[in-house]
Scaffold this motif. Structure first.
Motif, short mmCIF file in Angstrom:
data_model
loop_
_atom_site.label_atom_id
_atom_site.label_comp_id
_atom_site.label_asym_id
_atom_site.label_seq_id
_atom_site.Cartn_x
_atom_site.Cartn_y
_atom_site.Cartn_z
N GLU A 230 0.83 -1.20 0.00
CA GLU A 230 0.00 0.00 0.00
C GLU A 230 0.86 1.26 0.00
O GLU A 230 0.56 2.24 -0.69
CB GLU A 230 -0.92 0.00 1.23
CG GLU A 230 -1.91 1.15 1.27
CD GLU A 230 -2.90 1.11 0.12
OE1 GLU A 230 -3.43 2.17 -0.24
OE2 GLU A 230 -3.14 0.00 -0.42
N ASP A 231 1.97 1.24 0.74
CA ASP A 231 2.87 2.39 0.76
C ASP A 231 3.51 2.61 -0.61
O ASP A 231 3.74 3.75 -1.02
CB ASP A 231 3.95 2.20 1.82
CG ASP A 231 3.40 2.32 3.23
OD1 ASP A 231 2.38 3.01 3.39
OD2 ASP A 231 3.98 1.73 4.16
N LEU A 232 3.80 1.53 -1.33
CA LEU A 232 4.38 1.66 -2.66
C LEU A 232 3.38 2.32 -3.61
O LEU A 232 3.77 3.13 -4.47
CB LEU A 232 4.79 0.29 -3.20
CG LEU A 232 6.12 -0.26 -2.67
CD1 LEU A 232 6.36 -1.67 -3.19
CD2 LEU A 232 7.27 0.65 -3.06
N ARG A 233 2.11 2.00 -3.48
CA ARG A 233 1.10 2.63 -4.33
C ARG A 233 0.98 4.12 -4.01
O ARG A 233 0.84 4.96 -4.89
CB ARG A 233 -0.25 1.94 -4.14
CG ARG A 233 -0.31 0.51 -4.66
CD ARG A 233 -1.69 -0.07 -4.45
NE ARG A 233 -2.70 0.77 -5.11
CZ ARG A 233 -3.97 0.83 -4.74
NH1 ARG A 233 -4.40 0.13 -3.69
NH2 ARG A 233 -4.82 1.61 -5.40
N VAL A 234 1.04 4.45 -2.73
CA VAL A 234 0.98 5.85 -2.33
C VAL A 234 2.25 6.59 -2.76
O VAL A 234 2.20 7.78 -3.11
CB VAL A 234 0.76 5.98 -0.81
CG1 VAL A 234 0.84 7.43 -0.36
CG2 VAL A 234 -0.58 5.37 -0.42
N PHE A 235 3.37 5.89 -2.77
CA PHE A 235 4.65 6.50 -3.09
C PHE A 235 4.64 7.11 -4.49
O PHE A 235 5.22 8.18 -4.72
CB PHE A 235 5.77 5.46 -2.96
CG PHE A 235 7.14 6.03 -3.12
CD1 PHE A 235 7.79 6.62 -2.06
CD2 PHE A 235 7.79 5.99 -4.35
CE1 PHE A 235 9.05 7.15 -2.19
CE2 PHE A 235 9.06 6.52 -4.50
CZ PHE A 235 9.69 7.10 -3.42
N GLY A 236 3.98 6.46 -5.43
CA GLY A 236 3.93 6.99 -6.78
C GLY A 236 5.02 6.39 -7.66
O GLY A 236 5.52 5.29 -7.42
N SER A 237 5.39 7.14 -8.68
CA SER A 237 6.36 6.66 -9.66
C SER A 237 7.73 6.47 -9.02
O SER A 237 8.20 7.32 -8.27
CB SER A 237 6.46 7.66 -10.81
OG SER A 237 7.49 7.28 -11.70
N GLN A 238 8.35 5.33 -9.36
CA GLN A 238 9.69 5.06 -8.86
C GLN A 238 10.76 5.52 -9.84
O GLN A 238 11.95 5.34 -9.57
CB GLN A 238 9.85 3.56 -8.58
CG GLN A 238 8.90 3.04 -7.52
CD GLN A 238 9.16 1.59 -7.16
OE1 GLN A 238 10.29 1.13 -7.21
NE2 GLN A 238 8.10 0.88 -6.79
N ASN A 239 10.35 6.07 -10.96
CA ASN A 239 11.29 6.61 -11.94
C ASN A 239 11.30 8.13 -11.81
O ASN A 239 10.24 8.78 -11.86
CB ASN A 239 10.87 6.22 -13.35
CG ASN A 239 10.82 4.71 -13.53
OD1 ASN A 239 11.66 3.99 -13.02
ND2 ASN A 239 9.81 4.23 -14.24
#
Length: 997
Positions: A506-515
């Motif tokens: 869930e935190d990864l989805r909130v984090f947004g783009s990893q690029n």
């Protein structure tokens, strides 16, 4: 001798350059001497300032409160901020924006955007297709992005700080949550730019809290490391931080305290707001249940009722932290129906049971990132308003296994105080005690690129490479350089986040783009064609992770080298001048010169300078791929001298590689560049060859992948829109002030016309005329005042004041007469008594001249005569006429009389008694009654054994004349006249040519 003169000219030039720099700094300091900090919380903000004479003070808002709600109300014609906006949330919830920071740096498909819509359904969020973000749609004409709303709030906080500091403020340090990524931090910086603020630093709120804790406990920090855990649960999120305090040796200030962020854990949605929303839902269910049989609408469909319930839930949460139960009650919740229900602490804890289970999560994350155990933590300190909930403290205490939790810090203001201390340290206007701050980057950043490799003869394939640029929990600010050795043509590389496995799904989805960014280089091939005979040292990309935690690509260079023969005798005058100036400014190259002049490939390292000194050996070997450099730490701000060791490593690397521009490979040549006298010419001629370095700038095109920044024209347009709103608010405030002043003047004057003191000095006709004009102005204000401009209102007020000026003047003068006349009578009586006493002083002891006493007597008599005549004349005039006895004339007469008396009092205060002559037996002889002061002062007693006829040696005439002035140095006008009188012969009447003095 000529050589010495030539060497002094560059020194003189360097001194002038230094003076110019210092003058520029002083001119810059003259504009702004105060700095501010803004602690931006989810629910409220705290503003602190530092100005000369006011060290670190929390700013009070217009309601005299130390914290201000982060709330903005936007209407068609007006805006409200802080407490005023919070009160408007009940009346107009759609136009009142709260918790909008949760949308900063978020695209439309982010889970937090959907969560915001679910929490606050009354807000209409529009979609921006260009940036893939959302904005607030207040009305068809009003729409604002989250950055613009935040900019309004920052501008409001600056106005509060300027009113408190009574001077303009431009420099600020702003706190942000530690878990903010690059897009979120850039969004805050853009908002500050719209508001016209110069951001000295975006400081993490956990770091600011740790700095505040350390600054006020500086004496308790020693060389032994102390590990402190700060558990900060605010309204919107929770952050747990492990900080190590100890003293370290700095290059400039010796042993100084240091804080180092060792580990960070967080939960983006765990906070007091979620607890209040649970309580609001519970209260809404109770209200619906109470009206179940009345076919009433669901209270959740009424935005105003839900706003009232949320406010009551906030109050209920606070009270249940200290009480076992409480009665929730709201008057007229919906449809004029009152609401009343009892809520217990057990019910509240049951509603938030799953939230309390998440309390230990950030603690475990912080320990894992710090690679520490709970036994190594000395103390756990609570920060944030939500930590006051008893259940939170109970669960946390059990999780950390300590005897008690630390509450020895101001949970609300610690971050603001730490941030303003950092602001003072970064500002040039203040000097603070050094406190080294080593913050840590939570998210790792790496560089990815692809190149062709030949694994087998004739078989070529693409190889994907990754190099860590900034590692997780690595310190910043710092600079890094990556070298690409196998490229001789244009190519691209990518900047992305590293391994984010420590975040949940869930935190990864909130984090947004990893690029983050794609970097396209242009001009690499042309640079190789420009220097075909030079050896390529690679394409060097210079990165900077600044104090705000924002990554930037400073420049990309193509570096070439070759060996050239150049005799030292032919060294240019310009080079000599540069070396001389360098020696004057500290004997070494500046940081920028080191960065541009080094070919050092540094490896990722957090350690001290020892790690950096091991780098040259690895760079000496040619690499085929990009190599991750070590931190190229530029000198950090005053409280962060941690990186001073890294430049030492660079110097060593440059010395070993011999790659410094125009530097001899020998050690003595290096020493010469460092400010040491150059080696003799014989040694220089032995090694004439040196390396010549050429640097070619490479064109860079950046493609932002996470969240596009606002273009310059859009940024300027937003700033202009906000400035227009601010000017409109100021004009509205000015108009309201003018209207209020006019209305108050009308009401006050109408009331005064019926008071006896005003009726006494006015006729019936005058009062009727004034009353009619006031009534007409009141009617005009009620009928046409809403459309009147500020200028019209001010002109109307000036017209009425001119009409009533004579009436008010007569009343004010009559009020002042008794006090002024009494003071004048007292002064005249005391002056007469003083003059009488002065005339009774014996002539031999008299210190006042006849002229001085006559002058005082003249002033007294003239004042008595003026007072009696003016009072008699005023008694003959009717009270409705302009008075002739004026208070200002009375004050002028009193000042003239007081000046004469004070002169004589000062003369008596500093006068010295005159010496009296002695006879031969040693007894003092009484002078004759007719002897003058000059005779007494000039008579000399002959020494024993000498006849009276023998004349003593007289002193020079100049010294004799200077004695009176020396004996009475503080007299202003009297001494000159008295000195002139002493020089007259005995018995002669003194001349009066200096009486006017």
């Amino acid at each position: 001798m000529a050589a010495t003169v030539r060497r002094q000219r560059p020194r003189r030039l360097a001194c002038w350059a230094l003076m110019a720099v210092l003058l520029a700094d002083l001119l810059a300091l003259s504009d702004t001497l105060a700095v501010m900090s803004v602690d931006l919380g989810s629910e409220s903000m705290k503003v602190a300032i530092v100005k000369p004479g006011v060290p670190m003070e929390i700013v009070l808002n217009k309601e005299s409160r130390r914290k201000t709600p982060v709330t903005v109300t936007l209407k068609e014609n007006e805006r409200f901020f802080g407490d005023s906006a919070a009160s408007m949330a009940i009346k107009n919830p759609k136009a009142t924006l709260r918790y909008f920071q949760h949308l900063l740096g978020k695209q439309e498909n982010n889970p937090h955007v959907a969560l915001y819509r679910a929490r606050f359904p009354e807000h209409e969020l529009g979609f921006d297709p260009q940036r893939q973000t959302v904005y607030f749609q207040i009305s068809p004409q009003l729409q604002f992005s989250p950055e613009e709303v935040l900019s309004m709030l920052l501008n409001y906080s600056r106005s509060l700080a300027e009113d408190f500091a009574e001077q303009p403020i431009k420099d600020a340090v702003i706190t942000v949550p530690a878990f903010f990524n690059q897009a979120e931090r850039r969004a805050v910086l853009q908002a500050a730019r719209m508001a016209g603020l110069k951001v000295l630093q975006l400081i993490n709120d956990n770091t600011a809290t740790a700095l505040s804790y350390g600054v006020f406990r500086r004496k308790d920090i020693n060389s032994t490391a102390q590990n402190i855990m700060f558990y900060d649960m605010g309204a919107g999120s929770t952050v747990c931080t492990i900080v190590t305090y100890q003293t370290v040796k700095t290059k400039d200030a010796g042993m100084q305290p240091q804080l180092q962020i060792r580990g960070v854990g967080f939960d983006r949605t765990l906070g007091g707001l979620e607890m209040e929303l649970r309580l609001r839902e519970h209260l809404a269910g109770i209200f619906n249940e109470q009206r179940k049989g009345q076919r009433a609408k669901d209270v959740r469909e009424n935005p105003r009722a839900m706003a009232k319930l949320l406010r009551e839930a906030n109050r209920l949460k606070t009270i249940l932290s200290a009480n076992a139960d409480h009665m929730a009650q709201i008057e007229g919740l919906m449809d004029d129906v009152d609401f009343k229900a009892k809520v217990t602490r057990a019910e509240f804890e049951e509603l938030c049971a799953d939230l309390f289970e998440r309390v230990p999560g950030p603690v475990q994350q912080a320990l894992q990132s710090a690679e520490m155990k709970l036994d190594e933590i000395e103390q756990v300190i609570l920060v944030g308003g939500a930590t006051r909930v008893p259940k939170v403290q109970e669960v946390l205490l059990k999780a950390v296994g300590k005897e008690e939790l630390g509450k020895n810090i101001n949970a609300d203001e610690a971050a603001a105080m730490g941030a303003v201390y950092q602001a003072a340290a970064l500002s040039k206007a203040f000097k603070v005690k050094p406190f080294v701050v080593r913050d840590a980057a939570i998210y790792p950043i790496l560089v990815e690129f692809t190149r062709e490799v030949e694994e087998e003869p004739g078989v070529r394939s693409l190889k994907h490479n990754k190099r860590v640029l900034f590692c997780r929990m690595g310190p910043y600010p710092q600079r890094k350089v990556i070298t690409f050795n196998r490229y001789n043509h244009d190519f691209n590389f990518h900047i992305n986040y590293g391994d984010l496995g420590f975040l949940g799904p869930e935190d990864l989805r909130v984090f947004g783009s990893q690029n983050l960014t794609t970097v396209k280089l242009k001009g690499v091939g042309e640079s190789f064609k420009k220097y075909p005979d030079y050896e390529s040292k690679g394409i060097k990309a210079h990165f900077n992770l600044d104090e705000s935690g924002v990554l930037s690509l400073d420049r990309v260079e193509s570096v070439f080298e070759t060996l050239v023969e150049d005799s030292p005798e032919e060294e240019s005058t310009l080079t000599k001048l540069g070396n001389t100036i360098s020696s004057l400014f500290g004997g070494g190259t500046t940081q920028d010169t080191k960065e541009n002049g080094t070919d050092t490939v540094q490896e990722e390292e957090e350690g001290p300078a020892e790690g950096s000194k091991a780098e040259p050996g690895e760079q000496a070997e040619p690499r085929e791929e990009a190599e991750a450099p070590t931190e190229d730490t530029s000198p950090p701000p005053p409280p962060e001298p941690k990186g001073d060791a890294a430049p030492e490593g660079e110097k060593a690397t440059e010395k070993d590689n011999g790659e410094k521009p125009e530097a001899q490979p020998s050690e003595k040549g290096e020493a010469g560049a460092e400010g040491v006298p150059p080696a003799p010419e014989e040694e220089k001629k032995q090694k004439p060859a040196r390396k010549q370095r050429m640097v070619e700038e490479i064109g860079v095109e950046l493609v932002v992948l996470d969240l596009p920044d606002l273009r310059q024209d859009e940024l300027a347009r937003s700033a202009q829109k906000l400035q227009d709103l601010t000017l409109r608010d100021l004009e509205k405030q000015e108009r309201e002030k003018a209207a209020n002043s006019l209305e108050a003047f009308i009401f006050e004057t109408q009331d005064k016309l019926y008071q006896p003191e005003y009726q006494e000095v006015s006729t019936e006709e005058q009062r009727e005329d004034i009353s009619g004009r006031l009534h007409a102005a009141s009617t005009w204000l009620e009928d046409e005042g809403f459309g009147a401009t500020t200028v019209m209102l001010k002109e109307k007020l000036a017209e009425l004041r001119k009409l009533c000026q004579g009436l008010f003047f007569r009343v004010e003068e009559r009020k002042k007469w008794p006090e002024r006349l009494s003071a004048l009578d007292n002064l005249l009586n005391h002056s007469s008594m003083f003059l009488t006493g002065a005339r009774l002083i014996p002539e031999m002891d008299q210190i006042f001249t006849e002229v001085e006493m006559t002058t005082l007597e003249k002033v007294i008599n003239e004042t008595w005569a003026w007072k009696n005549a003016t009072v008699a004349e005023q008694a003959k005039l009717p009270a409705t006429e302009k008075p002739v006895l004026l208070s200002k004339d009375i004050e002028a007469k009193m000042m003239a009389l007081d000046r004469e008396v004070q002169y004589l009092l000062n003369k008596a205060k500093f006068a010295k008694p005159r010496p009296r002559p002695k006879d031969k037996n040693g007894t003092r002889a009484e002078p004759p009654l007719n002897a003058s002061a000059s005779d007494q002062g000039d008579k000399v007693i002959p020494p024993a054994g000498q006849t009276e006829d023998a004349k003593p040696i007289s002193e020079p005439e100049q010294e004799t004349r200077s004695e009176p002035a020396d004996s009475e140095p503080l007299e202003l006008g009297g001494p000159a006249a008295e000195s002139e009188q002493k020089e007259q012969p005995t018995g002669q009447k003194p001349t009066l040519k200096n009486d006017e003095l």
